[in-house]
Design an enzyme around this catalytic site. Structure first.
Site: not given
Length: 377
Positions: A263, A317, A320, A326
Site C-alpha cells: 500500500e 470508501e 471507513k 481515511e
C-alpha cells in the site's frame, strides 16, 4: 485553442498514469468499505480500460473473483485478521482455501494470499502470536492441495514494525516484535515469498509539516537527505523507508528477501489537523510515483531491485472509520469520476461503467474525442 492544448497535455498525463502498468510493478488496492460502490462487473470493465492488471483485495469476495473470470488480472486476496486464531487448525486452513480459492483458480488468476493485515504493531495485542502459525498452516494447506507453486503466502505490515527508519542504513525492527518477525522472515526465505509493507510518506508530513519538506515526500525536486553511513542521497522519503526495511531485515541475518509495497497513497481530503491532505498533493504524489515506476529503478541502496507497488486505493470508501482522510484515498469517486483534476480548466471525463467491454469508456475513446474536438475548433 490556447486553453485546450495544455488541458489535453495534462489530461493525457493523468489518464496515462496506468497505461502500460501491466508491464510495470504497479497494481491497485480495491477496498470495499462503502455502500455506494459500483458492482464488481462494472469495476472489471473500468480496470480493463485503464490497463490495470494487478489488483489487491482485503478479502476473497466471490463476486469480485467471479466478475474477473477469464481476464488478465492477477489477484492478491486477503484472509481477514479475525480468521487468524481459526487458521491454527490445518483442517480449517484447507477448508478456507478449498472454498475461497480453489473454485476460482481455473478462470481467475489468484497469485497470493495475505494472511492478515498490519497485525504486528497493531491495536490487538493477542493477534501477533497467531500470525506466523497461520501463515505456516495456510502454506501447508496449499502444499497438500498442490497449489503452493501457483499461490504464495505472505502478510502485510505497517511501518510501525520499525524502531528506526533513518538513516536507512540503520533501519531496525522494534525489539518487542523481533520474536514474531524472525520466524516470518525465515518463512519468506524458505518459500520465496515477498515481505509486504504499507508505506505512507504522507503520515510523516502530516505529523511534522514544519520539518518534513513537502517536496521530499511528493517526489518533487529537492536537495534530498544523505545517509551519513553510506553517503547515499535520497531525493524522496518512500525510497528511504524501503531501504530502512531492507536494512532491518539484514540486521536479523535473514536471507535474500524481496520487499514489496502493498500500500502507498495520499489522501485528497482530510480534517483541519491533517496537513497536506489535498487534491493537488494527492494528484502530484500519484503522478510522480507512477513516473518513477516507469523508470524501473531501484532504491539507492538496492539499485538492481525494481520497486513493486500497489497504489491505495481505487475508490473513496465512505464507511471507513477514523479521520476524514481515511475515506478519501481513492483515485476515483464511486460514480466513476476521477478525483484529481490537477488544476486544469475542466475536470477529467467521467469513467463510464459498462458490463460490456465494447461499451466501456477507454483511453482510446477519450483520445479520439479530444482530437476530434481540436480539429473542429
Amino acid at each position: 485553442m490556447a486553453v485546450i492544448l495544455p488541458t489535453l497535455i495534462l489530461l493525457l498525463t493523468l489518464t496515462g498514469l496506468f497505461i502500460g502498468t501491466n508491464t510495470l510493478g504497479v497494481g491497485i488496492n480495491y477496498g470495499q468499505i462503502a455502500n455506494n460502490l459500483p458492482p464488481p462487473s462494472h469495476v472489471s470493465t473500468m480496470l480493463k480500460s485503464l490497463n490495470i492488471s494487478r489488483v489487491k483485495l482485503y478479502d476473497a469476495d466471490p463476486k469480485v473473483l467471479g466478475s474477473f473470470a477469464n481476464s488478465d488480472v492477477e489477484f492478491i486476496i486477503g484472509l481477514g485478521n479475525e480468521y487468524l486464531p481459526r487458521m491454527q487448525d490445518p483442517q480449517e486452513a484447507q477448508i478456507w482455501i478449498q472454498q475461497k480459492v480453489q473454485p476460482y483458480l481455473s478462470q481467475t488468476k489468484i497469485t497470493c494470499i495475505t494472511v492478515g493485515n498490519e497485525i504486528l504493531g497493531g491495536q490487538d495485542s493477542q493477534l501477533p502470536q497467531y500470525l506466523y502459525p497461520a501463515m505456516k498452516t495456510m502454506y501447508q494447506a496449499l502444499v497438500n492441495l498442490g497449489l503452493h507453486k501457483q499461490v504464495y503466502i505472505t502478510t502485510a505490515h505497517s511501518l510501525q514494525i520499525l524502531a528506526t527508519s533513518f538513516p536507512p542504513s540503520q533501519g531496525t525492527f522494534r525489539e518487542d516484535l523481533v520474536q514474531y518477525l524472525q520466524p516470518i522472515l525465515a518463512f519468506h526465505a524458505q518459500t520465496g515469498s515477498p515481505f509486504l509493507i504499507n508505506v505512507y510518506p504522507y503520515f510523516a508530513y502530516k505529523n511534522d509539516p514544519n520539518n518534513v519538506p513537502l517536496e521530499y515526500v511528493l517526489f518533487e525536486p529537492n536537495a534530498g537527505a544523505i545517509d551519513p553511513n553510506t553517503t547515499l542521497n535520497y531525493d524522496n522519503m518512500l525510497y528511504a523507508q524501503i531501504d530502512a526495511v531492507y536494512s532491518a531485515i539484514r540486521a536479523l541475518n535473514s536471507g535474500s528477501i524481496q520487499v514489496q509495497i502493498s500500500e502507498t497513497g495520499w489522501p485528497s481530503k482530510g480534517d483541519e489537523n491533517e496537513f497536506g491532505a489535498t487534491v493537488e498533493n494527492a494528484g502530484i504524489y500519484h503522478k510522480n510515483l507512477i513516473q518513477r515506476m516507469q523508470k524501473r529503478e531501484g532504491t539507492p541502496a538496492n539499485p538492481s531491485q525494481p520497486i513493486d507497488i500497489y497504489v491505495f486505493a481505487l475508490f473513496n470508501e465512505n464507511l471507513k472509520p477514523g479521520p476524514t482522510s481515511e475515506r478519501n484515498y481513492g483515485l476515483y469517486y464511486p460514480n466513476g469520476s476521477p478525483v484529481y483534476s490537477l488544476g486544469v480548466q475542466s475536470d477529467l471525463p467521467r469513467m463510464q461503467f459498462s458490463a460490456s467491454g465494447k461499451n466501456g469508456f477507454s483511453v482510446l475513446n477519450l483520445l479520439v474525442l479530444l482530437v476530434g474536438f481540436l480539429i473542429i475548433v
